[in-house]
Design an enzyme around this catalytic site. Structure first.
Site, mmCIF file in Angstrom:
data_model
loop_
_atom_site.group_PDB
_atom_site.id
_atom_site.type_symbol
_atom_site.label_atom_id
_atom_site.label_comp_id
_atom_site.label_asym_id
_atom_site.label_seq_id
_atom_site.Cartn_x
_atom_site.Cartn_y
_atom_site.Cartn_z
ATOM 1 N N ASP A 24 14.875 1.862 45.368
ATOM 2 C CA ASP A 24 14.148 0.582 45.344
ATOM 3 C C ASP A 24 14.226 -0.215 43.830
ATOM 4 O OD1 ASP A 24 12.222 -1.739 44.997
ATOM 5 O OD2 ASP A 24 10.671 -0.544 46.072
ATOM 6 N N LYS A 60 12.797 -9.071 42.403
ATOM 7 C CA LYS A 60 12.080 -9.696 41.234
ATOM 8 C C LYS A 60 13.074 -10.487 40.178
ATOM 9 C CE LYS A 60 7.793 -7.365 41.334
ATOM 10 N NZ LYS A 60 7.398 -6.150 42.000
ATOM 11 N N TYR A 103 -5.193 -9.785 45.473
ATOM 12 C CA TYR A 103 -5.774 -8.643 45.007
ATOM 13 C C TYR A 103 -7.166 -9.130 44.384
ATOM 14 C CZ TYR A 103 -1.027 -7.100 45.200
ATOM 15 O OH TYR A 103 0.382 -6.858 45.824
ATOM 16 N N TYR A 122 5.233 2.655 44.725
ATOM 17 C CA TYR A 122 4.779 1.403 45.422
ATOM 18 C C TYR A 122 6.187 0.651 45.816
ATOM 19 C CZ TYR A 122 3.431 -3.418 45.946
ATOM 20 O OH TYR A 122 3.230 -4.470 46.518
HETATM 21 C C1 LIG Z 1 7.130 -5.874 43.522
HETATM 22 C C2 LIG Z 1 7.687 -4.694 44.112
HETATM 23 C C3 LIG Z 1 7.880 -4.766 45.591
HETATM 24 C C4 LIG Z 1 7.800 -5.824 46.421
HETATM 25 O O1 LIG Z 1 8.191 -7.060 46.384
HETATM 26 P P1 LIG Z 1 7.655 -8.435 46.717
HETATM 27 O O2 LIG Z 1 8.533 -9.328 46.368
HETATM 28 O O3 LIG Z 1 6.149 -8.681 45.903
HETATM 29 O O4 LIG Z 1 7.569 -8.304 48.373
HETATM 30 C C5 LIG Z 1 8.783 -3.875 46.218
HETATM 31 N N1 LIG Z 1 9.140 -2.818 45.207
HETATM 32 C C6 LIG Z 1 8.910 -2.743 43.928
HETATM 33 C C7 LIG Z 1 9.262 -1.382 43.116
HETATM 34 C C8 LIG Z 1 8.179 -3.689 43.425
HETATM 35 O O5 LIG Z 1 7.663 -3.580 42.138
#
Ligand SMILES: *Cc1c(COP(=O)(O)O)cnc(C)c1O
Length: 426
Positions: free
Chosen positions: A243, A272, A12, A140
């Site tokens: 997600d 994460k 970024y 996102y």
């Molecule tokens: C960070 C994130 C992703 C992507 O995860 P990466 O490990 O960076 O590929 C997908 N969804 C959400 C909600 C995120 O915060």
């Protein structure tokens, strides 16, 4: 010797204006240390994943032990104890009914797996027309092509690639806050219903970051929205995908955001916080209904996906340790205490709320955001915070903290004071 820039291409980053990145040499607890000895209190826990902070002795020991036994082996046709045990643990802690675990190596790939699974599920049930996805504005879901296509198409970071991406459907982002009454949430659900009524015959799944749309602007909404979305998905034969890459493992104040609503999605994605940030890994969990649709005789019944590093033993082992520490050391209690400090210092501050540059202040679990009217209002906040010994990295108009859960009360106040201090409200 002339200055030679590093060949590392940073994420970024504007290559023309970026300055050399400070070099981190070590970390301990909620702080990391730079070359030269400067120590910074990390308000972001490294993009929200280092939930135990840096150099946690139990997590480091788990990786060391596992490294002595087995660093990696393919999951194709083979298995191992850390992968089996972690899958059982994830089934135990996640919402009811998510009984099957597909591993991958990052949040984006975990989401790709979820989307592919949802589309193939409908195909296997004889509904090949249901192959589009319904996402929310402000979403996102990651940076790979499939994920970019379900991120907010206007404010998202990917509008440049519109011509390259598949076209999916979007419903308005929810507007009702976390503590809204059901009547207030009804308008958000009506907007969702309208898209489903028109397009359900072509929709495989509704995707959402439950309760907290993170990178798309830290938009927080109500558990009633999750319940309503679950009912709508059932009514229109659309799968519900949560997600929880950002929200999973305590960020919203419960183990999973879904727990606030007592709702089970059909598919859920974790990453994460999964390994406490110590190694990249992800898990896509599926219900029996999804899993069992893949049991059949034709070659099309196989799920054709398999990242090389899926189920990596080091990642699974440290994820098991992370979960054990989380439960044994009452992390939800720690998160409640961080939440109290964030409410007291940020949410209750009337001067901050009234500041002309401030559009909104929001707190949920161990997450707080000061939303500015304009990204330029935050232009040099990172440098300024660094002078105060805090690592802050705003996203666009949003100055936020998602601290490590081991952050003490004094340090949490320090972070909040620096965030407010930028607006001269500390
Ligand atoms: C960070 C994130 C992703 C992507 O995860 P990466 O490990 O960076 O590929 C997908 N969804 C959400 C909600 C995120 O915060």
């Amino acid at each position: 010797m002339p200055y030679s820039p590093s060949p590392v291409w940073h994420p970024y980053a504007h290559l023309k204006t970026q300055r050399p990145a400070p070099k981190v040499v070590s970390g301990e607890g909620p702080r990391f240390t730079l070359e030269g000895g400067e120590t910074l209190l990390d308000a972001t826990c490294s993009w929200w994943c280092m939930i135990h902070g840096y150099a946690h002795p139990r997590l480091v020991a788990a990786i060391r032990e596992q490294a002595g036994e087995l660093c990696h082996v393919m999951l194709g046709g083979l298995t191992h104890e850390p992968a089996d045990r972690l899958a059982r643990e994830l089934v135990r802690v996640t919402p009811r009914g998510l009984n099957h675990v597909f591993y991958s190596d990052s949040g984006s790939v975990g989401m790709e797996v979820a989307m592919k699974m949802a589309v193939q599920y409908h195909q296997l049930r004889g509904k090949p027309g249901k192959h589009r996805l319904l996402s929310l504005m402000k979403a996102y879901h990651g940076d790979t092509a499939g994920c970019m296509a379900v991120c907010d198409p206007e404010e998202g970071m990917h509008s440049l690639f519109a011509g390259y991406l598949p076209r999916h459907l979007f419903a308005p982002a929810p507007t009702a806050p976390f503590d809204a009454e059901p009547e207030t949430v009804a308008a958000d659900l009506t907007a969702l219903r309208e898209v489903l009524e028109r397009h359900h015959h072509e929709i495989a799944a509704l995707l959402m970051e439950p309760l907290l749309q993170a990178a798309g602007g830290l938009n927080m909404t109500s558990p009633h929205y999750l319940r309503g979305a679950r009912e709508l998905c059932d009514e229109f034969d659309v799968l519900l995908v949560f997600d929880e890459v950002a929200t999973g493992f305590g960020r919203t104040g419960r183990m999973f955001a879904a727990d606030h609503a007592d709702v089970s999605p059909d598919i859920m994605v974790l990453s994460k916080g999964l390994t406490g940030g110590y190694l990249g890994h992800a898990a896509t969990l599926a219900s029996d209904r999804i899993h069992d649709a893949f049991i059949g005789d034709s070659p099309e019944h196989a799920f054709m996906h398999g990242p090389t590093f899926m189920g990596n033993p080091l990642a699974c082992r440290v994820a098991l340790e992370s979960l054990a520490v989380f439960e044994e050391e009452d992390y939800l209690g720690k998160i409640t205490r961080l939440n109290r400090v964030l409410r007291e210092t940020l949410l209750a501050d009337t001067e901050l709320a009234a500041h002309p540059a401030v559009a909104d202040v929001r707190v949920l679990g161990a997450t707080a955001v000061i939303e500015a009217h304009d990204a330029t209002d935050l232009a040099s906040v990172g440098d300024w915070a660094r002078e105060q010994g805090v690592w802050l990295r705003p996203i666009g108009r949003w100055l936020y903290t998602m601290p490590a859960y081991v952050t003490g009360e004094t340090d949490m106040r320090r972070i909040a004071d620096v965030m407010k201090g930028w607006f001269q409200c500390a």
